[in-house]
Write a protein that holds these residues in place. Sequence first.
Motif, PDB file in Angstrom:
ATOM      1  N   LYS A 114       0.840  -1.210   0.000  1.00 19.21           N
ATOM      2  CA  LYS A 114       0.000   0.000   0.000  1.00 19.21           C
ATOM      3  C   LYS A 114       0.868   1.250   0.000  1.00 19.21           C
ATOM      4  CE  LYS A 114      -4.033  -2.026   2.304  1.00 19.21           C
ATOM      5  NZ  LYS A 114      -4.905  -1.991   3.509  1.00 19.21           N
ATOM      6  N   TYR A 115       1.934   1.206   0.764  1.00 19.46           N
ATOM      7  CA  TYR A 115       2.864   2.338   0.792  1.00 19.46           C
ATOM      8  C   TYR A 115       3.511   2.522  -0.578  1.00 19.46           C
ATOM      9  CZ  TYR A 115       7.187   4.931   1.718  1.00 19.46           C
ATOM     10  OH  TYR A 115       8.217   5.835   1.670  1.00 19.46           O
ATOM     11  N   LEU A 116       3.995   1.436  -1.165  1.00 20.96           N
ATOM     12  CA  LEU A 116       4.649   1.517  -2.477  1.00 20.96           C
ATOM     13  C   LEU A 116       3.675   1.952  -3.565  1.00 20.96           C
ATOM     14  CD1 LEU A 116       6.914  -1.667  -2.374  1.00 20.96           C
ATOM     15  CD2 LEU A 116       7.581   0.710  -1.978  1.00 20.96           C
ATOM     16  N   ASN A 117       2.400   1.596  -3.417  1.00 22.48           N
ATOM     17  CA  ASN A 117       1.388   1.997  -4.399  1.00 22.48           C
ATOM     18  C   ASN A 117       1.149   3.502  -4.405  1.00 22.48           C
ATOM     19  OD1 ASN A 117       1.001  -0.619  -5.270  1.00 22.48           O
ATOM     20  ND2 ASN A 117      -0.754  -1.003  -3.929  1.00 22.48           N
ATOM     21  N   SER A 118       1.583   4.175  -3.349  1.00 21.33           N
ATOM     22  CA  SER A 118       1.397   5.636  -3.289  1.00 21.33           C
ATOM     23  C   SER A 118       2.400   6.379  -4.174  1.00 21.33           C
ATOM     24  CB  SER A 118       1.529   6.129  -1.839  1.00 21.33           C
ATOM     25  OG  SER A 118       2.858   5.945  -1.356  1.00 21.33           O
ATOM     26  N   PHE A 119       3.312   5.614  -4.788  1.00 23.30           N
ATOM     27  CA  PHE A 119       4.288   6.203  -5.716  1.00 23.30           C
ATOM     28  C   PHE A 119       3.936   5.741  -7.128  1.00 23.30           C
ATOM     29  CE2 PHE A 119       6.385   5.882  -1.633  1.00 23.30           C
ATOM     30  CZ  PHE A 119       6.997   7.117  -1.494  1.00 23.30           C
ATOM     31  N   PRO A 120       3.158   6.532  -7.861  1.00 23.32           N
ATOM     32  CA  PRO A 120       2.682   6.122  -9.191  1.00 23.32           C
ATOM     33  C   PRO A 120       3.791   5.903 -10.212  1.00 23.32           C
ATOM     34  CG  PRO A 120       2.204   8.441  -8.789  1.00 23.32           C
ATOM     35  CD  PRO A 120       2.678   7.868  -7.491  1.00 23.32           C
ATOM     36  N   ILE A 148       6.437   4.203  -9.776  1.00 18.87           N
ATOM     37  CA  ILE A 148       7.083   2.908  -9.569  1.00 18.87           C
ATOM     38  C   ILE A 148       6.198   1.815 -10.152  1.00 18.87           C
ATOM     39  CG2 ILE A 148       7.981   1.276  -7.869  1.00 18.87           C
ATOM     40  CD1 ILE A 148       8.441   3.545  -5.973  1.00 18.87           C
ATOM     41  N   ASP A 149       6.719   1.079 -11.126  1.00 13.69           N
ATOM     42  CA  ASP A 149       5.920   0.019 -11.732  1.00 13.69           C
ATOM     43  C   ASP A 149       6.017  -1.270 -10.911  1.00 13.69           C
ATOM     44  OD1 ASP A 149       8.336  -1.268 -12.402  1.00 13.69           O
ATOM     45  OD2 ASP A 149       8.373  -0.403 -14.397  1.00 13.69           O
ATOM     46  N   GLU A 150       5.267  -2.289 -11.324  1.00  9.61           N
ATOM     47  CA  GLU A 150       5.194  -3.530 -10.556  1.00  9.61           C
ATOM     48  C   GLU A 150       6.556  -4.214 -10.443  1.00  9.61           C
ATOM     49  OE1 GLU A 150       3.898  -6.653  -8.268  1.00  9.61           O
ATOM     50  OE2 GLU A 150       2.967  -4.707  -8.673  1.00  9.61           O
ATOM     51  N   LYS A 151       7.315  -4.205 -11.522  1.00 12.59           N
ATOM     52  CA  LYS A 151       8.631  -4.831 -11.495  1.00 12.59           C
ATOM     53  C   LYS A 151       9.538  -4.162 -10.465  1.00 12.59           C
ATOM     54  CE  LYS A 151      12.446  -6.161 -14.569  1.00 12.59           C
ATOM     55  NZ  LYS A 151      12.972  -6.096 -15.959  1.00 12.59           N
ATOM     56  N   GLU A 152       9.484  -2.842 -10.401  1.00 12.60           N
ATOM     57  CA  GLU A 152      10.301  -2.100  -9.443  1.00 12.60           C
ATOM     58  C   GLU A 152       9.829  -2.344  -8.018  1.00 12.60           C
ATOM     59  OE1 GLU A 152      11.696   1.805 -12.030  1.00 12.60           O
ATOM     60  OE2 GLU A 152       9.629   1.706 -11.315  1.00 12.60           O
ATOM     61  N   LYS A 153       8.517  -2.453  -7.834  1.00  9.45           N
ATOM     62  CA  LYS A 153       7.974  -2.748  -6.499  1.00  9.45           C
ATOM     63  C   LYS A 153       8.486  -4.089  -6.001  1.00  9.45           C
ATOM     64  CE  LYS A 153       3.673  -0.181  -7.242  1.00  9.45           C
ATOM     65  NZ  LYS A 153       2.228  -0.305  -7.547  1.00  9.45           N
ATOM     66  N   VAL A 154       8.450  -5.066  -6.864  1.00  9.70           N
ATOM     67  CA  VAL A 154       8.936  -6.397  -6.494  1.00  9.70           C
ATOM     68  C   VAL A 154      10.400  -6.327  -6.081  1.00  9.70           C
ATOM     69  CG1 VAL A 154       9.486  -8.697  -7.388  1.00  9.70           C
ATOM     70  CG2 VAL A 154       7.267  -7.651  -7.896  1.00  9.70           C
ATOM     71  N   GLN A 155      11.191  -5.585  -6.845  1.00 10.87           N
ATOM     72  CA  GLN A 155      12.619  -5.469  -6.538  1.00 10.87           C
ATOM     73  C   GLN A 155      12.841  -4.786  -5.190  1.00 10.87           C
ATOM     74  OE1 GLN A 155      15.059  -6.923  -8.103  1.00 10.87           O
ATOM     75  NE2 GLN A 155      16.563  -6.116  -6.686  1.00 10.87           N
ATOM     76  N   VAL A 156      12.083  -3.731  -4.922  1.00  8.55           N
ATOM     77  CA  VAL A 156      12.200  -3.017  -3.650  1.00  8.55           C
ATOM     78  C   VAL A 156      11.871  -3.945  -2.483  1.00  8.55           C
ATOM     79  CG1 VAL A 156      11.157  -1.214  -2.213  1.00  8.55           C
ATOM     80  CG2 VAL A 156      11.778  -0.709  -4.577  1.00  8.55           C
TER      81      VAL A 156
END
Length: 285
Positions: free
Chosen positions: A224-230, A232-240
């Motif tokens: 939810k926190y990462l989703n607040s950064f538009p 950042i795509d899904e691939k980058e979210k996974v990496q983070v």
Amino acid sequence: MQENQTEKKSTLQVVIHSFFVVPLIIAIFAVIIFLFIRLMTSEPNSARDYLQDVKIGGTTKRWQGAFELSKLLSNPKMVPKDEMFVNEMISTFKYASNDRDARIQQYLAIAMGATKDERYTKTLIDAMSGADEGVIQACAFALGNIGKNDAIEPLKVLLESTEPQIRLHAVIAIGKIGGPSTAPHLKKMLSDPEPNVRWDASIALAKQKDSSGRSILLDLLDRKYLNSFPNIDEKEKVQVILVAISVSHFIQNQELKAVLSNIKDKDENLKIREAARIALNKFVI
């Protein structure tokens, strides 16, 4: 009459076949054999070959040579150790500061860092003063790879930069060097206005078993926190998330452990769930 024409036609076909088709086929096979032999006997470019391209090539060939050199030297087996090569790298790097194409010096800096040779440390430190922004970032990156403590103080200066990317590269480099003396600088960056800087500072501290960035790590494990950064795509979210998981066990915190347990059971990404499972096995509390 018809038989005579047929004979002439047959004779013409024989002539064409003998004088044109057969030689053409032979020529094609000769070219194929030549190319095959050349391919088998040719040697790949060495570090010195690429450095020579940087020194005497045209603008395009120079930056491409520097780029290829930065890739090649990431292989320890391809790194020349002799003093002559080191001195040529340093002199070429310094000369490139006068070039209009900053990529040449950037890639040379990355190449020097890839060798992990401490002899390049002073040159990289000196180059950060008043250089192009991209060159400063490349030098910081290289100093982090080399890992010599002498670079900590110069990198600390970059933490005051107004450019977020320079601060980020400085944090990453300081984190790579590590050691007790780097913790105060990293803790300071936990309140940086740039999210990426805060994130990397917390990760670097976690690697030192310092829990100062624990709340930030918890954020990085929260979709939810990462989703607040538009941006950042899904691939980058996974990496983070994977990076945050990989350092979480260093802190040995119960709250982090509980979050990892939840991720292991419920996250939508199987790779993340497996990473959480592996990390949980490293907790002793």
